[in-house]
Motif scaffolding. Sequence first.
Motif, PDB file in Angstrom:
ATOM      1  N   THR A 290      58.391  44.082  50.398  1.00 18.42           N
ATOM      2  CA  THR A 290      59.146  43.716  49.206  1.00 18.42           C
ATOM      3  C   THR A 290      58.950  42.242  48.883  1.00 18.42           C
ATOM      4  O   THR A 290      58.762  41.863  47.724  1.00 18.42           O
ATOM      5  CB  THR A 290      60.643  44.018  49.411  1.00 18.42           C
ATOM      6  N   GLU A 291      58.976  41.420  49.931  1.00 20.59           N
ATOM      7  CA  GLU A 291      58.860  39.978  49.726  1.00 20.59           C
ATOM      8  C   GLU A 291      57.411  39.544  49.486  1.00 20.59           C
ATOM      9  O   GLU A 291      57.139  38.718  48.626  1.00 20.59           O
ATOM     10  CB  GLU A 291      59.411  39.245  50.947  1.00 20.59           C
ATOM     11  N   MET A 292      56.488  40.083  50.266  1.00 21.55           N
ATOM     12  CA  MET A 292      55.101  39.627  50.215  1.00 21.55           C
ATOM     13  C   MET A 292      54.194  40.497  49.343  1.00 21.55           C
ATOM     14  O   MET A 292      53.053  40.123  49.092  1.00 21.55           O
ATOM     15  CB  MET A 292      54.523  39.578  51.632  1.00 21.55           C
ATOM     16  N   GLY A 293      54.685  41.629  48.892  1.00 24.33           N
ATOM     17  CA  GLY A 293      53.864  42.551  48.122  1.00 24.33           C
ATOM     18  C   GLY A 293      53.174  41.938  46.921  1.00 24.33           C
ATOM     19  O   GLY A 293      51.959  42.092  46.760  1.00 24.33           O
ATOM     20  N   PRO A 294      53.907  41.216  46.062  1.00 28.04           N
ATOM     21  CA  PRO A 294      53.240  40.619  44.896  1.00 28.04           C
ATOM     22  C   PRO A 294      52.143  39.625  45.277  1.00 28.04           C
ATOM     23  O   PRO A 294      51.079  39.601  44.654  1.00 28.04           O
ATOM     24  CB  PRO A 294      54.390  39.920  44.154  1.00 28.04           C
ATOM     25  N   ALA A 295      52.378  38.814  46.314  1.00 22.23           N
ATOM     26  CA  ALA A 295      51.360  37.852  46.737  1.00 22.23           C
ATOM     27  C   ALA A 295      50.142  38.574  47.303  1.00 22.23           C
ATOM     28  O   ALA A 295      48.995  38.177  47.039  1.00 22.23           O
ATOM     29  CB  ALA A 295      51.941  36.891  47.772  1.00 22.23           C
ATOM     30  N   LEU A 296      50.365  39.626  48.074  1.00 30.08           N
ATOM     31  CA  LEU A 296      49.242  40.387  48.622  1.00 30.08           C
ATOM     32  C   LEU A 296      48.448  41.078  47.516  1.00 30.08           C
ATOM     33  O   LEU A 296      47.219  41.162  47.587  1.00 30.08           O
ATOM     34  CB  LEU A 296      49.744  41.408  49.644  1.00 30.08           C
ATOM     35  N   ALA A 297      49.129  41.561  46.501  1.00 27.18           N
ATOM     36  CA  ALA A 297      48.441  42.195  45.371  1.00 27.18           C
ATOM     37  C   ALA A 297      47.591  41.173  44.626  1.00 27.18           C
ATOM     38  O   ALA A 297      46.472  41.477  44.200  1.00 27.18           O
ATOM     39  CB  ALA A 297      49.454  42.837  44.430  1.00 27.18           C
ATOM     40  N   GLU A 298      48.088  39.954  44.503  1.00 24.29           N
ATOM     41  CA  GLU A 298      47.328  38.899  43.836  1.00 24.29           C
ATOM     42  C   GLU A 298      46.064  38.555  44.624  1.00 24.29           C
ATOM     43  O   GLU A 298      44.986  38.397  44.053  1.00 24.29           O
ATOM     44  CB  GLU A 298      48.200  37.650  43.679  1.00 24.29           C
ATOM     45  N   ILE A 299      46.197  38.471  45.954  1.00 23.26           N
ATOM     46  CA  ILE A 299      45.027  38.201  46.791  1.00 23.26           C
ATOM     47  C   ILE A 299      44.029  39.349  46.684  1.00 23.26           C
ATOM     48  O   ILE A 299      42.826  39.130  46.571  1.00 23.26           O
ATOM     49  CB  ILE A 299      45.453  37.981  48.261  1.00 23.26           C
ATOM     50  N   ALA A 300      44.512  40.565  46.716  1.00 20.93           N
ATOM     51  CA  ALA A 300      43.629  41.730  46.634  1.00 20.93           C
ATOM     52  C   ALA A 300      42.865  41.756  45.312  1.00 20.93           C
ATOM     53  O   ALA A 300      41.712  42.185  45.266  1.00 20.93           O
ATOM     54  CB  ALA A 300      44.426  43.016  46.815  1.00 20.93           C
ATOM     55  N   ASP A 301      43.497  41.275  44.240  1.00 25.88           N
ATOM     56  CA  ASP A 301      42.816  41.225  42.942  1.00 25.88           C
ATOM     57  C   ASP A 301      41.700  40.183  42.932  1.00 25.88           C
ATOM     58  O   ASP A 301      40.673  40.362  42.278  1.00 25.88           O
ATOM     59  CB  ASP A 301      43.811  40.917  41.816  1.00 25.88           C
TER      60      ASP A 301
END
Length: 125
Positions: free
Chosen positions: A71-82
Motif C-alpha cells: 500500500t505504501e510502496m506500490g506507487p513508487a514500485l509501479a513508477e520504477i517498473a515503468d
Amino acid sequence: MKHFIAPALVACSLIATPLAAQDAEGEDGSSLMERGAELFWKGLREEMAPSLQELEGLMSKIGPSMQGFLTEMGPALAEIADKVEDWSRYEAPEILPNGDIIIRRKPDAPDTEATENAGDGSTDL
C-alpha cells in the motif's frame, strides 16, 4: 488335425480380445489411462498438502505486513517498473548501511537512452 488347431487358436484369440479390453476398463467405465491420471493427481495432491498448509501459515503471518508495504510502496514500485525496460540489465538490489537501496546496471549491459543522458551511468527516479 494340424489344420484344425491353427484356426481354432485364431478364433479363441479373437474372442478373448474384447474380454481383455473390458478388463482394462474400471467399474465406472474409465480406461487405464484415466485411472492412472487420477491416481497421479491424487498422489500429487497428497504430497503437496503439507507444503501448501505451511505456505498458508506463512502467508497468514506475513500477509498483513506485506499488504501495508504494498500500500505504501506500490506507487513508487509501479513508477520504477515503468521506467525500467529490461530488468535483466540490472544486478540484484544492494542495501547500504544507511538504508539506501542501490540497483546497479550490469557492466556488460548495453547502454540505454536514460544512461546516455545522465552521463555517469545512473538514473534519478
